[in-house]
Design a protein around this motif. Sequence first.
Motif, PDB file in Angstrom:
ATOM      1  N   SER A 200     -26.188  26.802 -36.632  1.00  0.00           N
ATOM      2  CA  SER A 200     -25.137  25.987 -36.016  1.00  0.00           C
ATOM      3  C   SER A 200     -23.889  25.954 -36.887  1.00  0.00           C
ATOM      4  O   SER A 200     -22.959  25.227 -36.605  1.00  0.00           O
ATOM      5  CB  SER A 200     -25.649  24.564 -35.769  1.00  0.00           C
ATOM      6  OG  SER A 200     -26.068  23.975 -36.980  1.00  0.00           O
TER       7      SER A 200
ATOM      8  N   GLU B 105     -29.443  24.494 -39.490  1.00  0.00           N
ATOM      9  CA  GLU B 105     -28.092  24.433 -40.055  1.00  0.00           C
ATOM     10  C   GLU B 105     -27.448  25.820 -40.056  1.00  0.00           C
ATOM     11  O   GLU B 105     -26.284  25.975 -39.689  1.00  0.00           O
ATOM     12  CB  GLU B 105     -28.142  23.835 -41.468  1.00  0.00           C
ATOM     13  CG  GLU B 105     -28.385  22.332 -41.434  1.00  0.00           C
ATOM     14  CD  GLU B 105     -28.809  21.722 -42.764  1.00  0.00           C
ATOM     15  OE1 GLU B 105     -29.067  20.509 -42.799  1.00  0.00           O
ATOM     16  OE2 GLU B 105     -28.902  22.453 -43.762  1.00  0.00           O
TER      17      GLU B 105
ATOM     18  N   LYS C 164     -35.034  22.385 -40.936  1.00  0.00           N
ATOM     19  CA  LYS C 164     -33.668  21.856 -40.826  1.00  0.00           C
ATOM     20  C   LYS C 164     -32.670  22.882 -41.343  1.00  0.00           C
ATOM     21  O   LYS C 164     -31.591  23.074 -40.775  1.00  0.00           O
ATOM     22  CB  LYS C 164     -33.553  20.537 -41.600  1.00  0.00           C
ATOM     23  CG  LYS C 164     -32.167  19.895 -41.530  1.00  0.00           C
ATOM     24  CD  LYS C 164     -31.868  19.310 -40.158  1.00  0.00           C
ATOM     25  CE  LYS C 164     -30.393  19.218 -39.829  1.00  0.00           C
ATOM     26  NZ  LYS C 164     -29.586  18.384 -40.697  1.00  0.00           N
TER      27      LYS C 164
ATOM     28  N   GLN D   9     -32.998  14.955 -31.269  1.00  0.00           N
ATOM     29  CA  GLN D   9     -31.635  14.524 -31.614  1.00  0.00           C
ATOM     30  C   GLN D   9     -30.835  15.663 -32.219  1.00  0.00           C
ATOM     31  O   GLN D   9     -29.664  15.857 -31.907  1.00  0.00           O
ATOM     32  CB  GLN D   9     -31.735  13.418 -32.652  1.00  0.00           C
ATOM     33  CG  GLN D   9     -31.562  12.034 -32.087  1.00  0.00           C
ATOM     34  CD  GLN D   9     -31.121  11.097 -33.192  1.00  0.00           C
ATOM     35  OE1 GLN D   9     -31.674  11.116 -34.293  1.00  0.00           O
ATOM     36  NE2 GLN D   9     -30.137  10.285 -32.905  1.00  0.00           N
ATOM     37  N   ILE D  10     -31.487  16.401 -33.103  1.00  0.00           N
ATOM     38  CA  ILE D  10     -30.796  17.490 -33.800  1.00  0.00           C
ATOM     39  C   ILE D  10     -30.395  18.589 -32.818  1.00  0.00           C
ATOM     40  O   ILE D  10     -29.276  19.084 -32.830  1.00  0.00           O
ATOM     41  CB  ILE D  10     -31.695  18.052 -34.919  1.00  0.00           C
ATOM     42  CG1 ILE D  10     -31.845  17.026 -36.036  1.00  0.00           C
ATOM     43  CG2 ILE D  10     -31.131  19.357 -35.462  1.00  0.00           C
ATOM     44  CD1 ILE D  10     -32.911  17.367 -37.068  1.00  0.00           C
TER      45      ILE D  10
ATOM     46  N   SER E  16     -27.318  17.874 -30.806  1.00  0.00           N
ATOM     47  CA  SER E  16     -26.067  17.573 -31.507  1.00  0.00           C
ATOM     48  C   SER E  16     -25.035  18.637 -31.118  1.00  0.00           C
ATOM     49  O   SER E  16     -25.395  19.742 -30.738  1.00  0.00           O
ATOM     50  CB  SER E  16     -26.296  17.557 -33.016  1.00  0.00           C
ATOM     51  OG  SER E  16     -26.608  18.844 -33.475  1.00  0.00           O
ATOM     52  N   PRO E  17     -23.745  18.283 -31.187  1.00  0.00           N
ATOM     53  CA  PRO E  17     -22.717  19.169 -30.616  1.00  0.00           C
ATOM     54  C   PRO E  17     -22.747  20.610 -31.156  1.00  0.00           C
ATOM     55  O   PRO E  17     -22.495  21.545 -30.421  1.00  0.00           O
ATOM     56  CB  PRO E  17     -21.403  18.482 -31.004  1.00  0.00           C
ATOM     57  CG  PRO E  17     -21.761  17.076 -31.307  1.00  0.00           C
ATOM     58  CD  PRO E  17     -23.182  17.070 -31.770  1.00  0.00           C
ATOM     59  N   ASP E  18     -23.058  20.789 -32.436  1.00  0.00           N
ATOM     60  CA  ASP E  18     -23.009  22.140 -32.986  1.00  0.00           C
ATOM     61  C   ASP E  18     -24.211  22.977 -32.579  1.00  0.00           C
ATOM     62  O   ASP E  18     -24.178  24.196 -32.682  1.00  0.00           O
ATOM     63  CB  ASP E  18     -22.900  22.099 -34.517  1.00  0.00           C
ATOM     64  CG  ASP E  18     -21.529  21.613 -34.944  1.00  0.00           C
ATOM     65  OD1 ASP E  18     -20.583  21.746 -34.143  1.00  0.00           O
ATOM     66  OD2 ASP E  18     -21.401  21.097 -36.064  1.00  0.00           O
ATOM     67  N   CYS E  19     -25.311  22.328 -32.169  1.00  0.00           N
ATOM     68  CA  CYS E  19     -26.467  23.086 -31.652  1.00  0.00           C
ATOM     69  C   CYS E  19     -26.312  23.228 -30.148  1.00  0.00           C
ATOM     70  O   CYS E  19     -26.254  24.317 -29.623  1.00  0.00           O
ATOM     71  CB  CYS E  19     -27.780  22.356 -31.933  1.00  0.00           C
ATOM     72  SG  CYS E  19     -28.180  22.175 -33.666  1.00  0.00           S
TER      73      CYS E  19
ATOM     74  N   GLN F 237     -36.825  13.234 -33.840  1.00  0.00           N
ATOM     75  CA  GLN F 237     -35.695  13.648 -34.683  1.00  0.00           C
ATOM     76  C   GLN F 237     -35.197  15.034 -34.277  1.00  0.00           C
ATOM     77  O   GLN F 237     -34.000  15.291 -34.199  1.00  0.00           O
ATOM     78  CB  GLN F 237     -36.161  13.669 -36.136  1.00  0.00           C
ATOM     79  CG  GLN F 237     -35.026  13.754 -37.104  1.00  0.00           C
ATOM     80  CD  GLN F 237     -35.549  14.121 -38.475  1.00  0.00           C
ATOM     81  OE1 GLN F 237     -35.646  15.273 -38.840  1.00  0.00           O
ATOM     82  NE2 GLN F 237     -35.893  13.105 -39.252  1.00  0.00           N
TER      83      GLN F 237
ATOM     84  N   GLY G 131     -39.953  12.999 -40.783  1.00  0.00           N
ATOM     85  CA  GLY G 131     -38.886  13.891 -40.340  1.00  0.00           C
ATOM     86  C   GLY G 131     -39.371  15.326 -40.223  1.00  0.00           C
ATOM     87  O   GLY G 131     -40.531  15.628 -40.509  1.00  0.00           O
ATOM     88  N   ILE G 132     -38.480  16.213 -39.790  1.00  0.00           N
ATOM     89  CA  ILE G 132     -38.849  17.625 -39.732  1.00  0.00           C
ATOM     90  C   ILE G 132     -38.766  18.191 -41.147  1.00  0.00           C
ATOM     91  O   ILE G 132     -38.027  17.668 -41.986  1.00  0.00           O
ATOM     92  CB  ILE G 132     -37.948  18.429 -38.764  1.00  0.00           C
ATOM     93  CG1 ILE G 132     -36.496  18.470 -39.249  1.00  0.00           C
ATOM     94  CG2 ILE G 132     -38.034  17.855 -37.360  1.00  0.00           C
ATOM     95  CD1 ILE G 132     -35.640  19.500 -38.521  1.00  0.00           C
TER      96      ILE G 132
END
Lengths: 414, 189
Positions: free
Chosen positions: A93, A90, A86, A125-126, A129-132, A122, A80-81
Amino acid sequence: MMKILAFAGTNADFSYNRLLLRFMKKHFKQMADIEIYEVGKLPPFSVDTSLSEQTEVWKLKQKIKAADGLVFSTPEYDHGIPAVLKSAIEWMSYHTKVMDKKPAMIVGVAYGRQASARSQVQMRQILISPDCNTNLIPGNEVLIGNVRDTFAKDGRLVDQKAIDNLEECFEHFIEYIQIFQNVDKGELNMAVKQPTISDAYIQFPTGRLSLKEVQQIFSTIPFEVDLIDSTDHFAWYSDKPNREHVRNTASLGETVQECHPPMAVPAVMSIINSFREGKKDVVTRPLWMNGHRSLIQYYALRDINGHYLGTIEFTGSVEYILNLFENGAWDKDATTGASKKTNDSAEEPEEEMAVDASTGASESSDDSDASEDDTPLAADESGLDATTGASETGSVDAEDDTADASTGASENDD
Amino acid sequence: MKIAAIAGSNANHSYNRMLLEFMAHHFKDQDQIDVIDIRQVPMFNESFKGDAPEVIKDIDQRIKAADAVIIASPEYNHSITSALKSVVEWLSYKVHPLTGKPVMTIGASTKDQGASRSQVQLRDILISPGINASVYQGDEFFMSNVTSLMDYDGHVTDEGTIHFLEKCMNGFRFYAKAIDQMNKEMNNK
């Protein structure tokens, strides 16, 4: 030139992913201005982090707003990252849309042959995501493995295949950004062509102005004006050249909390609330900005019935005015000339000098405010504004120095 | 069974931590569930000097003392929280308590999808070579719209959810026993 903010997705002292970004910064310096951001500077993400620890978070948001595109360089930890990368995402976003539609690209280096393939999947995908909701460029994978063969000891990327691929992908990314920017501009031009806008006049009780005149008046007067509307959103700023506060249209529509450094938010809110509650009409803050004496004045904007419409921030250098004063512009000989121009202030010839800035300012509010509203200003003419402010919005002026310090710091960064 | 249960959020009010605390209480006749709070864990940094921070040594001991591990994870941006990822990184660096350990992932979310994506990701992370946990692949416990299934004090109020949780725990206990036996046989060879 294209401005790119590049995230080194690690907090390790040594990182090939950081070296890759440094290589890109140098290698592409004629295509783009790449600024490398260290995610280790941010506090670990937590919804319970206090505002005072979030200054760095706010600074990063400003950097993202000012950037044309984002590059993320990610190592791979456990498929993963890294947590620290991450955590940065966060922050970017959480209660903010700062990455929304921002062009983004992923690159990565790893020791092994598989490079950082899984963490990049990954990361993709992140980032969508809607908040990004970044505008992530499809394809164009930069996966650099076997670092010991691809990098020289001095940190240069030396593998020709890897360099070719990186060049191709980064060029595509710059084109990708340009395409989307041109689409946006096309839409803007459409809006300007609408005839109703260029033909419109505003009929004031005291005369008529065209929209163009309104725009140019605000661009010409030597003070800059910002408006926070009645719902505490940043609604408008005057398009004055060489502003003291450099504003960005990307900030329009943001809440007060979003468009100020976290440490300054309580002070700003206390001013706004005192206006909304009708406790005050003006707060004055003389301070040094960008190396000269400046004056910031906040005014409550009200309709003729006194209902709160918003807060105006009125800012400008007073160096010119102070120089006039210091060179005796209001001394006996000069007064006649001066008073001819400003008839209003001639009524109070004795006290004019230090007051000029605030009197000038209060004239502009004459139109909308009832005549009584001027008295608080007139009463504390000789520079007492600051202290009056202190007594009523204690925290604001009491912490003036610290507030200024933090505001100043972030302003310099801009 | 002795179970170390990691709450994958550093928020002061966390439904995932509350879910684990509910489970510790609900299954107290069968299992001894030790809920691990990760709020004090610092951000992982591979340049850290020394073995591991004290809080990580403590978590390492508590996992080693357990027969099995449950990890409850929220979902931020289609992914596990950075706070949980940081813990996992610490636990795959100088200490490796999760190696071979039977692990079940669960998740609670206030939204519709119940942290399903972050669980898929967490499973992939847990089988990476640096961790090499034995991840339970059976029943998937995704608790979506958690506010309608749990009250503010953390009691699960929905009967169906409790039944399914009991079923998942039964399956996981068998799996953990089987893995334990397998680990013993492998160690004997």
